[in-house]
Design a protein around this motif. Structure first.
Motif, PDB file in Angstrom:
ATOM      1  N   THR A  31      -4.203  -0.445   4.222  1.00 37.64           N
ATOM      2  CA  THR A  31      -3.236  -1.069   3.321  1.00 37.64           C
ATOM      3  C   THR A  31      -3.605  -0.772   1.871  1.00 37.64           C
ATOM      4  OG1 THR A  31      -4.416  -3.179   3.106  1.00 37.64           O
ATOM      5  CG2 THR A  31      -2.887  -2.964   4.959  1.00 37.64           C
ATOM      6  N   LYS A  32      -2.668  -1.107   0.981  1.00 35.36           N
ATOM      7  CA  LYS A  32      -2.848  -0.821  -0.438  1.00 35.36           C
ATOM      8  C   LYS A  32      -3.895  -1.732  -1.078  1.00 35.36           C
ATOM      9  CE  LYS A  32       1.733   1.237  -1.076  1.00 35.36           C
ATOM     10  NZ  LYS A  32       2.986   1.252  -1.890  1.00 35.36           N
ATOM     11  N   MET A  33      -4.152  -1.509  -2.355  1.00 34.64           N
ATOM     12  CA  MET A  33      -5.220  -2.233  -3.062  1.00 34.64           C
ATOM     13  C   MET A  33      -4.890  -3.716  -3.218  1.00 34.64           C
ATOM     14  SD  MET A  33      -8.153  -1.452  -4.551  1.00 34.64           S
ATOM     15  CE  MET A  33      -9.307  -2.719  -5.040  1.00 34.64           C
ATOM     16  N   PHE A  34      -3.636  -4.014  -3.525  1.00 32.63           N
ATOM     17  CA  PHE A  34      -3.303  -5.399  -3.866  1.00 32.63           C
ATOM     18  C   PHE A  34      -2.180  -5.993  -3.017  1.00 32.63           C
ATOM     19  CE2 PHE A  34      -4.778  -3.314  -7.859  1.00 32.63           C
ATOM     20  CZ  PHE A  34      -6.010  -3.961  -7.940  1.00 32.63           C
ATOM     21  N   CYS A  35      -1.753  -5.255  -1.993  1.00 29.75           N
ATOM     22  CA  CYS A  35      -0.714  -5.783  -1.101  1.00 29.75           C
ATOM     23  C   CYS A  35      -0.908  -5.175   0.286  1.00 29.75           C
ATOM     24  CB  CYS A  35       0.686  -5.460  -1.649  1.00 29.75           C
ATOM     25  SG  CYS A  35       1.029  -3.693  -1.761  1.00 29.75           S
ATOM     26  N   GLY A  36      -0.181  -5.690   1.260  1.00 30.05           N
ATOM     27  CA  GLY A  36      -0.385  -5.263   2.648  1.00 30.05           C
ATOM     28  C   GLY A  36       0.467  -4.085   3.068  1.00 30.05           C
ATOM     29  N   CYS A  37       1.032  -3.343   2.114  1.00 28.16           N
ATOM     30  CA  CYS A  37       1.844  -2.175   2.478  1.00 28.16           C
ATOM     31  C   CYS A  37       0.955  -1.090   3.082  1.00 28.16           C
ATOM     32  CB  CYS A  37       2.542  -1.602   1.254  1.00 28.16           C
ATOM     33  SG  CYS A  37       3.867  -2.640   0.648  1.00 28.16           S
ATOM     34  N   PRO A  38       1.480  -0.349   4.071  1.00 25.91           N
ATOM     35  CA  PRO A  38       0.691   0.731   4.660  1.00 25.91           C
ATOM     36  C   PRO A  38       0.516   1.900   3.696  1.00 25.91           C
ATOM     37  CG  PRO A  38       2.888   0.670   5.624  1.00 25.91           C
ATOM     38  CD  PRO A  38       2.782  -0.530   4.730  1.00 25.91           C
ATOM     39  N   GLN A  48       7.298   2.353   2.051  1.00 30.66           N
ATOM     40  CA  GLN A  48       6.024   1.627   2.096  1.00 30.66           C
ATOM     41  C   GLN A  48       5.826   0.862   0.789  1.00 30.66           C
ATOM     42  OE1 GLN A  48       3.783   4.612   5.268  1.00 30.66           O
ATOM     43  NE2 GLN A  48       3.201   4.792   3.141  1.00 30.66           N
ATOM     44  N   THR A  49       6.758  -0.020   0.492  1.00 30.96           N
ATOM     45  CA  THR A  49       6.673  -0.792  -0.744  1.00 30.96           C
ATOM     46  C   THR A  49       6.998  -2.251  -0.464  1.00 30.96           C
ATOM     47  OG1 THR A  49       9.004  -0.606  -1.382  1.00 30.96           O
ATOM     48  CG2 THR A  49       7.547   1.199  -2.038  1.00 30.96           C
ATOM     49  N   CYS A  50       6.613  -3.096  -1.440  1.00 34.50           N
ATOM     50  CA  CYS A  50       6.915  -4.521  -1.361  1.00 34.50           C
ATOM     51  C   CYS A  50       7.061  -5.020  -2.796  1.00 34.50           C
ATOM     52  CB  CYS A  50       5.799  -5.262  -0.621  1.00 34.50           C
ATOM     53  SG  CYS A  50       4.287  -5.405  -1.577  1.00 34.50           S
ATOM     54  N   PRO A  51       7.436  -6.270  -2.982  1.00 35.28           N
ATOM     55  CA  PRO A  51       7.596  -6.764  -4.356  1.00 35.28           C
ATOM     56  C   PRO A  51       6.343  -6.553  -5.221  1.00 35.28           C
ATOM     57  CG  PRO A  51       8.614  -8.290  -2.830  1.00 35.28           C
ATOM     58  CD  PRO A  51       7.909  -7.246  -1.984  1.00 35.28           C
ATOM     59  N   THR A  52       5.147  -6.664  -4.623  1.00 35.01           N
ATOM     60  CA  THR A  52       3.926  -6.541  -5.436  1.00 35.01           C
ATOM     61  C   THR A  52       3.753  -5.120  -5.965  1.00 35.01           C
ATOM     62  OG1 THR A  52       2.845  -8.323  -4.234  1.00 35.01           O
ATOM     63  CG2 THR A  52       1.413  -6.785  -5.411  1.00 35.01           C
ATOM     64  N   CYS A  53       3.838  -4.122  -5.071  1.00 35.93           N
ATOM     65  CA  CYS A  53       3.582  -2.761  -5.562  1.00 35.93           C
ATOM     66  C   CYS A  53       4.804  -2.171  -6.273  1.00 35.93           C
ATOM     67  CB  CYS A  53       3.054  -1.847  -4.458  1.00 35.93           C
ATOM     68  SG  CYS A  53       4.097  -1.715  -3.009  1.00 35.93           S
ATOM     69  N   LEU A  54       5.949  -2.865  -6.204  1.00 32.52           N
ATOM     70  CA  LEU A  54       7.095  -2.448  -7.016  1.00 32.52           C
ATOM     71  C   LEU A  54       7.099  -3.182  -8.359  1.00 32.52           C
ATOM     72  CD1 LEU A  54      10.058  -2.258  -4.473  1.00 32.52           C
ATOM     73  CD2 LEU A  54       8.898  -0.358  -5.609  1.00 32.52           C
TER      74      LEU A  54
END
Ligand SMILES: [Zn+2]
Lengths: 501, 107
Positions: A31-38, A48-54
């Motif tokens: 997963t990413k550094m600060f969120c659970g995206c693959p 492979q995005t979510c509100p945090t990494c966007l």
């Protein structure tokens, strides 16, 4: 416009190069550094995005503990001190590849600092150890990927607009920064290359990244400056980006030495700027001038609490470190009985780990070396890919050698088995069966083929009858041809000599 | 501008505001610069007055909570679909965010 260059030797006669290498390692966390995206490579854009990494309003980051562990292990492997308390910081800049408008990084409190690593550098007469000092290794996150549309070149100059994929945004990165590398003189480009190769081996050993330069999971920026010889000063430096292979690291450093020497030699001064390495033309081109646009206004990240690794945790991670690359090389060379040259070729072909795994799967050291360094290195070269990315496993290579040792196939047939496995036709055994590659051990068929060859070549047969055994080669060739290579040449020879005794 | 007792005067110049606007890619007119510079100075002074309160034995504090090491397991959680991710995009093409070309290089 092409830059003026000074021959390399002349540049070295007048100037001392100093280098600083910044290497970014993309960690292989799932997963990413600060969120659970693959973090899987090659996914469809923006899947492979979510509100945090966007960087959407209201989203909150949480640190990936595994990434911190990997960062600490990298730091320890580079003989760094590990910070007992450190924070993340916001690096503020506006660019579409960073949707938050800041990159979460570390500023003056890196997780690891003050280390060194000893690099083996190839020289004309063997190799020598060069110590590279590590200033820091810090945690940060990757950016998205931009595709520039319009314009004639596809590069950003002349692009009309950009298309951005944020799958990569937020993938954990470790940035490793060296202290200025001085005193390497004419070996500076070779030291740069050896350092990056060494880092790659070290990181591979730690198992924290794929470190594949062609996929961008290891990226190197080369900072280089020249100072008048013997002064020990640091001149104005340039930062060369887009250096995507080991060979380019060396070439880019060499090019900058010649280019900067030409400017300084004619009384000019070096512009502090970012330059881009051009793989095809082998030059660096001017990018962005460093200016007050590099005013990143770092400040501590308020949404992430500090990282404070306990001494026990750091100590337990230290216990997980594999043996250092040099120790490992020496051990393997002894175990395998390789000569210095064989060892150097194996490392140079990037096949050390592959050979090791092939031996572990049952092949002899020499057989493992032979297949990887001849057959497979050649194919990787032809296809211009990393040898490790060939679609064949060390276990399969070991199996092919086992088939040879069992007498099921010979070296020549083995090459066809490699063809089949690499073409995706299945396992070595499946390829042998499907292609009908097994050696004919049917004595009747072999005997008939030998009789036919004798009948077709009466002159040769006559010579052998007279005792000129060396002439048997021509008959063996004829039989092997008849059997389409699927015969045991040793047995064919025996049969010929028996029949013509 | 009211004097804050005990606070040192902190001023942000018109040029500094212009520079910050440039970094933030905000286009400000001369009139806006004239109006904003003194307003930002007031804010800076207010912050400075807080610094006055802190004695020498108080270290600069970035986090109010006495927490460290808040970590997440390295486990994938469902993410947005491409449609959801792009739903707020001003323009899209090839399943990507289409944005104006920016002069200068990638970082
Ligand atoms: Zn995410």
């Amino acid at each position: 416009m092409s830059d003026a260059l000074v021959p390399y030797d002349e540049a070295l006669a007048a100037f001392d190069p100093a280098m600083g290498l910044e290497v970014h390692i993309e960690l292989n966390t799932v997963t990413k550094m600060f969120c659970g995206c693959p973090t899987e490579f090659g996914a469809e854009p923006n899947t492979q995005t979510c509100p945090t990494c966007l960087g959407l309003p209201g989203s909150m980051p949480v640190v990936n503990g595994k990434a911190v562990e990997s960062a600490i292990r990298i730091g320890l492997a580079l003989n760094c001190d590990i910070a007992s308390w450190c924070r993340f910081a916001r690096k503020n800049y506006f660019y579409p590849d960073m949707p938050k408008n800041f990159q979460t990084s570390q500023y003056d409190e890196p997780i690891a600092f003050d280390g060194y690593t000893d690099v083996l550098v190839d020289t004309a007469d063997g190799s020598e150890v060069f110590r590279v000092e590590i200033e820091r290794a810090h945690m940060e996150e990757d950016t998205g990927k931009s595709l520039h549309v319009g314009g004639s070149t596809g590069r950003i100059q002349g692009a009309d607009y950009s298309l951005v994929d944020y799958n990569r945004a937020g993938i954990p990165l470790i940035e490793i920064v060296t202290r200025p590398i001085m005193g390497a003189r004419e070996k500076a480009p070779a030291v740069a290359k050896a350092y990056v190769a060494h880092l790659r081996e070290l990181i591979l050993g730690l198992g924290v990244s794929d470190v594949r330069m062609e996929q961008g999971s290891l990226r190197c920026d080369v900072n280089l400056s020249l100072a008048p010889i013997g002064t020990g000063e640091l001149g104005t430096r340039t930062e060369t980006k887009n250096v995507n292979s080991l060979r380019s690291v060396e070439r880019a450093a060499r090019y900058e030495i010649s280019r900067q020497a030409a400017i300084l030699g004619s009384g000019g001064s070096i512009l502090q700027e970012t330059r881009h390495w051009q793989e095809v033309s082998g030059v660096t081109l001017s990018g962005r001038e460093k200016s007050d646009a590099d005013d990143y206004r770092y400040f501590p990240e308020p949404d992430l609490v500090p990282v404070a690794p306990s001494e026990e945790w750091v100590r337990s991670l230290k216990d997980t470190l594999p043996e250092p690359p040099r120790v490992r090389r020496d051990r393997l060379q002894k175990e395998w009985g390789f000569s210095d040259l064989e060892m150097r070729d194996t490392i140079g072909a990037d096949a050390l780990g592959l050979v090791e795994e092939t031996i572990a799967a049952g092949a002899s050291p020499q057989a493992a070396r032979k297949w990887w360094l001849s057959e497979l290195a050649r194919r990787a070269n032809e296809q211009d890919v990393d040898i490790a990315s060939l679609p064949i496993t060390p276990a399969q290579v070991a199996r092919i050698q086992a088939l040879i040792d069992e007498g099921g196939i010979n070296d020549k047939l083995a090459r066809q088995v490699f063809d089949g496995v690499l073409a995706g036709e299945g396992t070595p055994d499946e390829v042998v069966a499907a292609r009908g590659l097994a050696i004919v051990s049917d004595e009747g068929a072999l005997s008939a083929a030998v009789d036919a060859a004798i009948a077709a070549n009466p002159d040769v047969a006559g010579k052998i009858r007279e005792g000129k055994v060396a002439a048997a080669g021509a008959l063996i060739g004829a039989v092997m041809k008849d059997m389409r290579g699927q015969a045991d040449a040793g047995r064919v020879r025996e049969l010929i000599l028996e029949k013509l005794a | 501008m009211p004097d804050i007792p005990g606070a040192s005067r902190v001023e942000i110049s018109r040029d500094e505001v212009a520079h910050l606007a440039d970094l933030a890619r905000i286009d400000l007119s001369d009139a806006e610069l004239d109006a904003l510079a003194p307003q930002l100075s007031v804010i800076l002074e207010s912050i400075a007055s807080i610094s006055e309160v802190a004695a020498d034995d108080i270290p600069p504090t970035s986090h109010a909570l006495p927490l460290t090491n808040v970590f997440r397991e390295d486990v994938v959680v469902p993410c947005l679909t491409a449609e959801q991710a792009l739903s707020g995009a001003p323009a899209k093409e090839q399943q990507r965010f289409a944005v104006p070309r920016i002069l200068g290089d990638e970082q």
